[in-house]
Design an enzyme around this catalytic site. Sequence first.
Site, PDB file in Angstrom:
ATOM      1  CB  CYS A  88      -0.909  -0.028   1.222  1.00  0.00           C
ATOM      2  SG  CYS A  88      -1.857   1.485   1.473  1.00  0.00           S
ATOM      3  CB  CYS A  91       1.751   4.197   5.743  1.00  0.00           C
ATOM      4  SG  CYS A  91       0.174   4.319   6.619  1.00  0.00           S
ATOM      5  CD  GLN A 234      -7.211  19.523   9.758  1.00  0.00           C
ATOM      6  OE1 GLN A 234      -6.510  18.526   9.595  1.00  0.00           O
ATOM      7  NE2 GLN A 234      -6.844  20.709   9.319  1.00  0.00           N
ATOM      8  CE1 TYR A 264      -8.466  28.623  -1.825  1.00  0.00           C
ATOM      9  CE2 TYR A 264      -7.230  30.069  -0.372  1.00  0.00           C
ATOM     10  CZ  TYR A 264      -7.514  29.625  -1.639  1.00  0.00           C
ATOM     11  OH  TYR A 264      -6.869  30.171  -2.724  1.00  0.00           O
ATOM     12  CD  GLU A 288     -14.737  25.963   0.850  1.00  0.00           C
ATOM     13  OE1 GLU A 288     -14.613  25.304  -0.205  1.00  0.00           O
ATOM     14  OE2 GLU A 288     -13.814  26.104   1.691  1.00  0.00           O
ATOM     15  CG  ASP A 331      -6.830  25.223   5.683  1.00  0.00           C
ATOM     16  OD1 ASP A 331      -5.872  24.706   5.073  1.00  0.00           O
ATOM     17  OD2 ASP A 331      -7.581  24.578   6.433  1.00  0.00           O
ATOM     18  CB  CYS A 358      -1.528  19.559   4.621  1.00  0.00           C
ATOM     19  SG  CYS A 358      -2.207  19.605   2.952  1.00  0.00           S
TER      20      CYS A 358
END
Length: 401
Positions: A88, A91, A234, A264, A288, A331, A358
Amino acid sequence: MTAPHETLDWTDRLLEVDVGPVAHGGHCVARSEGRVVFVRHALPGERVRAVVTEDGGGSFCRADAVGVLTASPDRVAPPCPWAGPGGCGGCDWQHATPAAQRALKAAVITEQLARLAGIERDVTVEELPGGYVGWRTRMRMAVTDDGRPGLRAHRSHEVLPVGDCPIAVPGALLPVLERTWTPTAEVEVVRDDHGEVHAAELFEGVRHPEIGSGTAHERAAGRSFDLPAEAFWQVHPHAADAVVDAVLEGAGELAEGACAWDLYGGAGLIAAPLAERVGPTGRVVLVESDPAATRAAGECLADLPAVQVVRGRVEKVMGGLPGPPAVIVADPPRKGLGRHLAGELGEQGAARIVLVACDPAALARDVAALGEHGYALAGLRAFDAFPMTHHVECVATLLRG
């Protein structure tokens, strides 16, 4: 003239390399015969055998560590049987201790700020409560040709059927895995704060709700939010509160009656506490583009007269927003603001700009762009909101002048 290495193809070649520093994207840097090798499933300081998985013939190639000759003291056995070479792709760091994962992410943020923004800064990535497995509340799964849900291999369209996912909140995937889905579709899975699982099938551009009520019930910043399951929230149960606390810290004291922009803004997670600070005579402009999110924001924040919800793309509507803003919170999507939009924000005259990001590279580029308009990085908090992956959530505060 042929460029060096242009015709090389090391695909499937077995290399023995010394692993160097971490790089952005969930891999480490090694070198072989003058070429850069980006190695996954390795850790800095190790010596590994690595199989080349991709080679475009240029100055670098990609590889997976398939054997560890000299192990890092930070290496552990991955808790997931689907993690590892050929498995996968969700991760990146299951083979590292939690402390090492945070240190790797901090090193990436530090390097990106130095290289892209010219800022030398020590960074600490903060751990969130709850541990490193069983935290993910939102996932998107792929579907095999015979209708089984699974996860994609790294940088591949190959779908790997799985029996569960250790980083998913317990029970989130059970109702999804016990049924079949339309071949080649995707399945959007959400487990909300009330424990309800919502799942929708995405096929040929159409979303088909299949499991749950479709309304996610979440709680953060001392408020309850009822929003469409597909609206942004989140993915870590404790990330929303951590981000709100960091944003409010960055926004500083806001005078009653002040104006703030929440760009955003999603369903209003950040707009709500900002509105409480500026009071009923102030104004918080939430922008938004997602209709589901703006509808939720209008309903969830109806008790806050300071909030004005504007539906539209930030770059399209910004010229007509009320102001001037004392603080701007943004954001943006993973790609960041971009140089042009960052420049437009820099011209608004806000005393503070708080960025939520992020992606460390996008954050560094935006910080650099805002620096050209008189803003300096004054604060940075980073949270390990995506354990086991290379992703990290940052909140940066920039002060004008």
